[in-house]
Design a protein around this motif. Structure first.
Motif, PDB file in Angstrom:
ATOM      1  N   ASP A 114      37.810  73.583  45.585  1.00 36.14           N
ATOM      2  CA  ASP A 114      38.918  74.237  46.287  1.00 36.14           C
ATOM      3  C   ASP A 114      39.444  73.203  47.282  1.00 36.14           C
ATOM      4  O   ASP A 114      38.808  72.915  48.293  1.00 36.14           O
ATOM      5  N   SER A 140      45.134  77.293  47.163  1.00 36.67           N
ATOM      6  CA  SER A 140      46.039  78.331  47.629  1.00 36.67           C
ATOM      7  C   SER A 140      47.294  77.565  48.031  1.00 36.67           C
ATOM      8  O   SER A 140      47.298  76.855  49.042  1.00 36.67           O
ATOM      9  N   SER A 197      48.696  84.107  43.592  1.00 43.39           N
ATOM     10  CA  SER A 197      48.007  83.870  44.867  1.00 43.39           C
ATOM     11  C   SER A 197      46.853  82.897  44.618  1.00 43.39           C
ATOM     12  O   SER A 197      46.472  82.658  43.465  1.00 43.39           O
ATOM     13  N   GLY A 198      46.294  82.400  45.709  1.00 45.36           N
ATOM     14  CA  GLY A 198      45.142  81.501  45.593  1.00 45.36           C
ATOM     15  C   GLY A 198      43.932  82.212  45.017  1.00 45.36           C
ATOM     16  O   GLY A 198      43.196  81.640  44.205  1.00 45.36           O
ATOM     17  N   VAL A 199      43.712  83.474  45.414  1.00 46.68           N
ATOM     18  CA  VAL A 199      42.542  84.180  44.895  1.00 46.68           C
ATOM     19  C   VAL A 199      42.725  84.558  43.420  1.00 46.68           C
ATOM     20  O   VAL A 199      41.744  84.638  42.676  1.00 46.68           O
ATOM     21  N   THR A 235      49.777  78.799  49.140  1.00 48.73           N
ATOM     22  CA  THR A 235      50.262  79.492  50.335  1.00 48.73           C
ATOM     23  C   THR A 235      50.170  78.583  51.567  1.00 48.73           C
ATOM     24  O   THR A 235      50.899  78.770  52.537  1.00 48.73           O
ATOM     25  N   LYS A 236      49.289  77.593  51.504  1.00 47.32           N
ATOM     26  CA  LYS A 236      48.979  76.758  52.671  1.00 47.32           C
ATOM     27  C   LYS A 236      49.846  75.488  52.640  1.00 47.32           C
ATOM     28  O   LYS A 236      51.052  75.591  52.702  1.00 47.32           O
ATOM     29  N   PHE A 275      47.232  79.023  57.337  1.00 53.29           N
ATOM     30  CA  PHE A 275      47.435  77.675  57.882  1.00 53.29           C
ATOM     31  C   PHE A 275      48.332  76.872  56.952  1.00 53.29           C
ATOM     32  O   PHE A 275      48.750  77.355  55.903  1.00 53.29           O
ATOM     33  N   TYR A 320      35.422  80.055  51.918  1.00 53.64           N
ATOM     34  CA  TYR A 320      36.554  80.943  52.203  1.00 53.64           C
ATOM     35  C   TYR A 320      36.166  82.371  51.820  1.00 53.64           C
ATOM     36  O   TYR A 320      35.733  82.613  50.688  1.00 53.64           O
ATOM     37  N   THR A 332      42.269  73.255  49.017  1.00 53.82           N
ATOM     38  CA  THR A 332      43.335  73.831  49.839  1.00 53.82           C
ATOM     39  C   THR A 332      43.434  73.179  51.218  1.00 53.82           C
ATOM     40  O   THR A 332      44.534  72.919  51.710  1.00 53.82           O
ATOM     41  N   GLU A 363      33.953  73.616  48.416  1.00 51.62           N
ATOM     42  CA  GLU A 363      35.105  73.739  49.310  1.00 51.62           C
ATOM     43  C   GLU A 363      34.932  72.660  50.374  1.00 51.62           C
ATOM     44  O   GLU A 363      33.949  72.680  51.115  1.00 51.62           O
ATOM     45  N   LEU A 392      53.455  82.966  48.849  1.00 49.74           N
ATOM     46  CA  LEU A 392      52.071  83.154  48.449  1.00 49.74           C
ATOM     47  C   LEU A 392      51.904  82.611  47.024  1.00 49.74           C
ATOM     48  O   LEU A 392      52.742  82.890  46.163  1.00 49.74           O
ATOM     49  N   GLY A 393      50.844  81.851  46.778  1.00 47.32           N
ATOM     50  CA  GLY A 393      50.642  81.361  45.417  1.00 47.32           C
ATOM     51  C   GLY A 393      49.341  80.588  45.277  1.00 47.32           C
ATOM     52  O   GLY A 393      48.665  80.287  46.266  1.00 47.32           O
TER      53      GLY A 393
HETATM   54  C1  LIG Z   1      43.953  80.951  51.708  1.00 44.70           C
HETATM   55  C2  LIG Z   1      42.851  80.357  50.895  1.00 44.70           C
HETATM   56  C3  LIG Z   1      42.556  80.843  49.611  1.00 44.70           C
HETATM   57  C4  LIG Z   1      43.219  82.076  49.010  1.00 44.70           C
HETATM   58  O1  LIG Z   1      44.561  81.960  48.862  1.00 44.70           O
HETATM   59  P1  LIG Z   1      45.620  83.191  48.878  1.00 44.70           P
HETATM   60  O2  LIG Z   1      46.870  82.472  48.566  1.00 44.70           O
HETATM   61  O3  LIG Z   1      45.554  83.806  50.224  1.00 44.70           O
HETATM   62  O4  LIG Z   1      45.185  84.141  47.821  1.00 44.70           O
HETATM   63  C5  LIG Z   1      41.563  80.198  48.878  1.00 44.70           C
HETATM   64  N1  LIG Z   1      40.879  79.149  49.393  1.00 44.70           N
HETATM   65  C6  LIG Z   1      41.121  78.670  50.623  1.00 44.70           C
HETATM   66  C7  LIG Z   1      40.331  77.511  51.129  1.00 44.70           C
HETATM   67  C8  LIG Z   1      42.111  79.256  51.416  1.00 44.70           C
HETATM   68  O5  LIG Z   1      42.309  78.791  52.648  1.00 44.70           O
END
Ligand SMILES: *Cc1c(COP(=O)(O)O)cnc(C)c1O
Length: 392
Positions: free
Chosen positions: A189, A211, A92-94, A213-214, A344, A117, A191, A160, A223-224
């Motif tokens: 970050d 992340s 996941s991103g976190v 995931t986005k 998103f 975030y 993302t 960020e 998710l990643g």
């Molecule tokens: C969603 C997000 C994360 C965390 O990612 P996950 O995949 O939900 O763990 C980190 N930073 C930003 C800016 C995000 O939008």
């Protein structure tokens, strides 16, 4: 074209060939499968790999948590897209963010954005505070505020940009110069922007995190997270250790889904940016809209910063309506093409009432809605916003 089987992390070979992002997104980390001739990337589910008779692993794969073909391919591809030396993929991103903090020592101090975030704030407050990591949350649009927050223990500045959900842009090169002059590392970050829209390593920072995931995943189905490092240095070694010993690795199927998504990333981002610009310009002129936050608008507080460091302004925007939370929620309820959901970066448009999901530290206005602008036809998205605003 060099192939995956050439091995090695970072794959400077492809970059040296001067290929453009659209080409890299299709070819980096991939090769025709030698055994079958398969053009599409295979999925290897195997967790364990054969040793040679002398006990060695000439193919460099031993056990899935340490190194895995699907993950190695993804890491090579993302490192190349960002111009980094190496990358590490997480579940996941976190988890990716956590691995970066694990590369620090108890007592070290981190400066992170006040409007960052909330998941990253949770990682710092709920996990690393107990572990002795010091942290400050600062408004980065003022370099003076950042400078004042630095202590002799500060080891990391976490940027960020654009920020969530006000889309404020931080001058990556300026912050990096300030931090590096004091021997402090800088992580971005990225993302919200993706490597197509912004390349922080080229602006001097040390690491980039996503992340996936986005936008990298792009279809709201995987998710990643990934960390990309400019150098294969000690801090990245620690991130790698957190990955292979901590074990929060991305699964083979999730790696494959991301590899499936990367070739279209440059093209998806182009349309996300164009659609968001169109909606921002529509909303700015609407009498019921009191504010629009999009870095591509000349009136946006950090438009000049965005122009200098981004290629396009991204697919995220937020806007405010009169009447606070009630009016904003009612407006979101009338939208037909925008799904009310968090997250998103997918092909479909989403709307989120940010104040109701952000943590208690958030100062986001109650009348604010955040849009993840998808790849639908922009006329249809404008018409949907129009009917929802008129009905109010
Ligand atoms: C969603 C997000 C994360 C965390 O990612 P996950 O995949 O939900 O763990 C980190 N930073 C930003 C800016 C995000 O939008």
């Amino acid at each position: 074209m060099r192939t995956r089987s050439d091995g090695g992390e970072g794959g400077k070979g492809v970059e040296a060939a001067g290929l453009r992002l659209e080409t890299l997104a299709i070819h980096a980390g991939r090769a025709i499968d030698e055994g079958t001739g398969a053009v599409a990337l295979p999925i290897h589910l195997s967790t364990t790999f054969e040793r040679d008779v002398d006990g060695s692993y000439p193919r460099r794969f031993m056990y899935g948590r340490n190194r895995h073909p699907g993950r190695a391919a993804l890491e090579e591809a993302v490192a190349l897209l960002d111009g980094g030396a190496a990358a590490a993929a997480f579940s996941s991103g976190v988890a990716a963010a956590g691995a970066i903090f694990q590369g620090l020592q108890p007592g070290d101090h981190v400066v992170a954005p006040a409007q960052g975030y909330y998941g990253t704030v949770n990682v710092l407050d709920r996990i690393f505070a107990k572990w002795g990591l010091q942290r400050s949350f600062v408004e980065f649009t003022s370099l003076d505020a950042l400078r004042a927050s630095l202590t002799p223990q500060t080891r990391l500045v976490w940027i960020e940009t654009p920020s969530n959900p006000m889309l404020r842009c931080v001058d990556i090169a300026a912050v990096t110069e300030l931090a590096h002059a004091r021997g402090i590392r800088v992580v971005v970050d990225n993302t919200f922007a993706s490597p197509v829209v912004q390349q922080p390593l080229r602006l001097g920072c040390d690491m980039v995190t996503y992340s996936t995931t986005k936008y990298l995943g792009g279809h709201s189905d995987v998710l990643g997270g990934v960390v990309v490092s400019r150098e294969n240095d000690d801090h990245f070694e620690a991130v790698r250790a957190a990955q292979v010993y901590g074990g929060g690795v991305l699964s083979p199927f999730d790696c494959w889904l991301l590899m499936r998504s990367l070739p279209t990333l440059p093209h998806r981002m182009r349309v996300h940016c164009a659609n968001a610009q169109r909606l921002a310009e529509y909303l700015v002129g609407h009498p019921r809209v009191t504010a629009v936050h999009y870095p591509g608008l000349p009136g946006h507080a950090t438009h000049h910063v965005a122009r200098a460091q981004m290629r396009g302004f991204g697919g995220m925007l937020s806007f405010e309506v009169e009447g606070g939370m009630k009016a904003a929620m009612a407006l979101a309820a009338r939208l037909q093409l925008f799904t009310r959901a968090t997250s998103f970066g997918g092909v479909e448009s989403l709307v989120e009432h940010h104040a109701s999901i952000a943590g208690p530290r958030s100062t986001v206005p109650q009348g604010l809605l955040r849009l993840s602008v998808g790849l639908e036809h922009p006329d249809d998205l404008v018409a949907d916003l129009e009917q929802a605003l008129v009905a109010g």
